[in-house]
Write an enzyme that holds these catalytic residues in place. Structure first.
Site, PDB file in Angstrom:
ATOM      1  N   LYS A   1     -15.042  -3.139  10.004  1.00 16.49           N
ATOM      2  CA  LYS A   1     -15.444  -4.572  10.753  1.00 16.49           C
ATOM      3  C   LYS A   1     -15.586  -4.853  12.639  1.00 16.49           C
ATOM      4  O   LYS A   1     -15.820  -4.917  13.471  1.00 16.49           O
ATOM      5  CB  LYS A   1     -15.597  -5.944   9.979  1.00 16.49           C
ATOM      6  CG  LYS A   1     -15.609  -5.980   8.858  1.00 16.49           C
ATOM      7  CD  LYS A   1     -15.773  -7.913   7.177  1.00 16.49           C
ATOM      8  CE  LYS A   1     -15.773  -7.402   6.899  1.00 16.49           C
ATOM      9  NZ  LYS A   1     -15.310  -8.502   6.391  1.00 16.49           N
TER      10      LYS A   1
ATOM     11  N   ASP B   1     -19.437 -14.169   8.122  1.00 14.35           N
ATOM     12  CA  ASP B   1     -18.282 -14.526   7.389  1.00 14.35           C
ATOM     13  C   ASP B   1     -17.542 -15.798   7.285  1.00 14.35           C
ATOM     14  O   ASP B   1     -17.600 -16.663   7.099  1.00 14.35           O
ATOM     15  CB  ASP B   1     -17.099 -13.170   7.369  1.00 14.35           C
ATOM     16  CG  ASP B   1     -17.162 -11.871   6.464  1.00 14.35           C
ATOM     17  OD1 ASP B   1     -18.028 -11.824   5.667  1.00 14.35           O
ATOM     18  OD2 ASP B   1     -17.457 -11.130   7.486  1.00 14.35           O
TER      19      ASP B   1
HETATM   20  P1  NDP Z   1      -6.240  -7.717   5.750  1.00  8.19           P
HETATM   21  O1  NDP Z   1      -6.176  -6.748   4.702  1.00  8.19           O
HETATM   22  O2  NDP Z   1      -6.584  -7.800   6.784  1.00  8.19           O
HETATM   23  O3  NDP Z   1      -4.832  -9.363   5.703  1.00  8.19           O
HETATM   24  C1  NDP Z   1      -4.596  -9.242   3.932  1.00  8.19           C
HETATM   25  C2  NDP Z   1      -3.616 -10.354   4.663  1.00  8.19           C
HETATM   26  O4  NDP Z   1      -3.307 -10.262   2.576  1.00  8.19           O
HETATM   27  C3  NDP Z   1      -2.215 -10.204   5.168  1.00  8.19           C
HETATM   28  O5  NDP Z   1      -2.035 -11.306   6.152  1.00  8.19           O
HETATM   29  C4  NDP Z   1      -1.080 -10.190   4.424  1.00  8.19           C
HETATM   30  O6  NDP Z   1      -0.096 -10.505   4.760  1.00  8.19           O
HETATM   31  C5  NDP Z   1      -1.502 -11.284   3.479  1.00  8.19           C
HETATM   32  N1  NDP Z   1      -1.328 -10.340   2.077  1.00  8.19           N
HETATM   33  C6  NDP Z   1      -1.219  -9.711   1.298  1.00  8.19           C
HETATM   34  N2  NDP Z   1      -0.642  -8.934  -0.029  1.00  8.19           N
HETATM   35  C7  NDP Z   1       0.402  -9.959   0.230  1.00  8.19           C
HETATM   36  C8  NDP Z   1       1.727 -10.728  -0.819  1.00  8.19           C
HETATM   37  N3  NDP Z   1       0.994 -10.191  -2.570  1.00  8.19           N
HETATM   38  N4  NDP Z   1       1.633 -11.630  -0.718  1.00  8.19           N
HETATM   39  C9  NDP Z   1       1.674 -12.286   0.549  1.00  8.19           C
HETATM   40  N5  NDP Z   1       0.382 -11.978   1.482  1.00  8.19           N
HETATM   41  C10 NDP Z   1      -0.101 -10.627   1.141  1.00  8.19           C
HETATM   42  O7  NDP Z   1      -7.772  -8.452   4.369  1.00  8.19           O
HETATM   43  P2  NDP Z   1      -9.095  -9.770   4.732  1.00  8.19           P
HETATM   44  O8  NDP Z   1      -8.381 -10.476   5.546  1.00  8.19           O
HETATM   45  O9  NDP Z   1      -9.872  -8.424   4.706  1.00  8.19           O
HETATM   46  O10 NDP Z   1      -9.468  -9.961   3.241  1.00  8.19           O
HETATM   47  C11 NDP Z   1      -9.261 -10.992   2.736  1.00  8.19           C
HETATM   48  C12 NDP Z   1      -9.210 -11.117   1.113  1.00  8.19           C
HETATM   49  O11 NDP Z   1     -10.259 -12.225   1.354  1.00  8.19           O
HETATM   50  C13 NDP Z   1      -9.405 -10.097   0.598  1.00  8.19           C
HETATM   51  O12 NDP Z   1      -9.281 -10.467  -1.186  1.00  8.19           O
HETATM   52  C14 NDP Z   1     -10.885  -9.978   0.528  1.00  8.19           C
HETATM   53  O13 NDP Z   1     -11.117  -9.218  -1.192  1.00  8.19           O
HETATM   54  C15 NDP Z   1     -10.970 -11.088   0.748  1.00  8.19           C
HETATM   55  N6  NDP Z   1     -12.893 -11.417   1.799  1.00  8.19           N
HETATM   56  C16 NDP Z   1     -13.039 -12.363   0.453  1.00  8.19           C
HETATM   57  C17 NDP Z   1     -14.595 -12.401   1.257  1.00  8.19           C
HETATM   58  C18 NDP Z   1     -15.769 -13.236   0.185  1.00  8.19           C
HETATM   59  O14 NDP Z   1     -17.247 -13.101   0.762  1.00  8.19           O
HETATM   60  N7  NDP Z   1     -15.612 -13.679  -0.297  1.00  8.19           N
HETATM   61  C19 NDP Z   1     -15.285 -11.308   2.550  1.00  8.19           C
HETATM   62  C20 NDP Z   1     -13.722 -11.077   2.855  1.00  8.19           C
HETATM   63  C21 NDP Z   1     -12.561 -10.797   2.441  1.00  8.19           C
HETATM   64  P3  NDP Z   1       1.031  -9.333   6.230  1.00  8.19           P
HETATM   65  O15 NDP Z   1       0.941  -9.315   7.321  1.00  8.19           O
HETATM   66  O16 NDP Z   1       2.322  -9.340   5.365  1.00  8.19           O
HETATM   67  O17 NDP Z   1       0.548  -7.589   5.627  1.00  8.19           O
END
Ligand code: NDP
Length: 265
Positions: free
Chosen positions: A65, A101
């Site tokens: 993206k 989104d």
């Molecule tokens: P990113 O990889 O950009 O961000 C992930 C975030 O999750 C980070 O802030 C990370 O924290 C945190 N994180 C990951 N694992 C853990 C954990 N075990 N405990 C706590 N925090 C955690 O992902 P996206 O923002 O692109 O996507 C996030 C979610 O949203 C995904 O599951 C995706 O499938 C869903 N999604 C759904 C959509 C829909 O239309 N329904 C559209 C887009 C996304 P840190 O910074 O500390 O690593």
């Protein structure tokens, strides 16, 4: 014939439900279009691949993206601030980009009652879109992330944000999980006691993950909150993209046709 071609760029992309959802929409309005999957490994090639294949429109998903934002000829709307896009349109040879989104999330939470304050867990790409959408709507949003590293974006946009270490909880109407915790594992997005305390005063819980009850949603339900998964967010980002693709306005029957397409096995 004059069939128009559409696609979703991602890596991986095999699991995507966008083709079945968008194709159901085309069929519903008798639009001569076809929507396929396109695996792309290098995000910087997206614009050229888009033009070389003569796609009329595209969606862009993980992890491309931000690349798609950088390579577009013109970025419209809130996407300019989010700096990530999920939709491309070919307008007379120019690549126009949008982020659907953000408004898709706002549509998805309309089914909840009135919301004045939101605690948003996570600080990734999805959190950026959601937080700016809420801010634009005048809804107070606070971001809580596991680590400090990703918080700069939110500070720049005057969004209150904390890491686990600095957070001092207040009361929020809605708690949103935009982390990927619970997607493929059984982790909660933050400390269980903290969540249970937040759920005492919150009314609603939303998880961006779709198609499963994550540990976050399960705990919220146990605590008597109204819960919702990410299906409607996926649906509405798709409906809004469909409107750009076809230059039509979606009515209720189209939304339901696309929902049915999304749910097909
Ligand atoms: P990113 O990889 O950009 O961000 C992930 C975030 O999750 C980070 O802030 C990370 O924290 C945190 N994180 C990951 N694992 C853990 C954990 N075990 N405990 C706590 N925090 C955690 O992902 P996206 O923002 O692109 O996507 C996030 C979610 O949203 C995904 O599951 C995706 O499938 C869903 N999604 C759904 C959509 C829909 O239309 N329904 C559209 C887009 C996304 P840190 O910074 O500390 O690593």
């Amino acid at each position: 014939d004059n069939k128009e071609l559409f696609t979703i760029f991602g890596n991986p992309v095999e699991h995507s439900k966008s083709p079945q959802m968008q194709n159901a929409g085309f069929k519903h309005i008798n639009y001569n279009g076809e929507y396929i999957k396109h695996l792309v490994e290098n995000g910087n090639e997206i614009k050229n691949i888009f033009l070389d294949n003569a796609y009329k429109g595209a969606n862009i998903t993980v992890p491309h993206k931000e690349f798609a934002y950088k390579n577009a000829d013109e970025v419209r709307g809130l996407a300019q601030k989010i700096k990530a896009v999920n939709t491309y349109i070919n307008e007379n040879g120019k690549v126009i980009a949008y982020n659907t989104d953000a408004p898709g999330f706002l549509k998805a939470i309309e089914s909840f009652g009135s919301i004045k304050s939101v605690l948003l867990l996570g600080a990734g790409g999805t959190a950026k879109a959601i937080s700016l959408a809420l801010q634009e709507k005048g809804i107070k949003v606070t971001v809580l992330n596991r680590s400090e590293g990703k918080l700069d974006f939110f500070k720049e946009h005057n969004i209150e944000c904390y890491s686990w270490e600095t957070f001092n909880p207040k009361e929020y109407d809605l708690i949103v999980n935009s982390t990927s915790a619970g997607l493929k594992d059984e982790y909660l997005p933050c400390d269980k006691n903290l969540l249970e305390n937040l759920f005492k005063t919150a009314k609603y819980a939303f998880d961006c993950v779709y198609g499963k009850v994550t540990p976050f949603l399960a705990l919220a339900k146990e605590n008597a909150l109204e819960i919702k998964d990410g299906e409607d967010m996926l649906l509405f980002q798709g409906v809004l993209a469909f409107e750009y693709f076809t230059n039509t306005k979606a009515d209720e029957s189209l939304v339901e046709a696309m929902r049915k397409g999304l749910k097909e096995k």
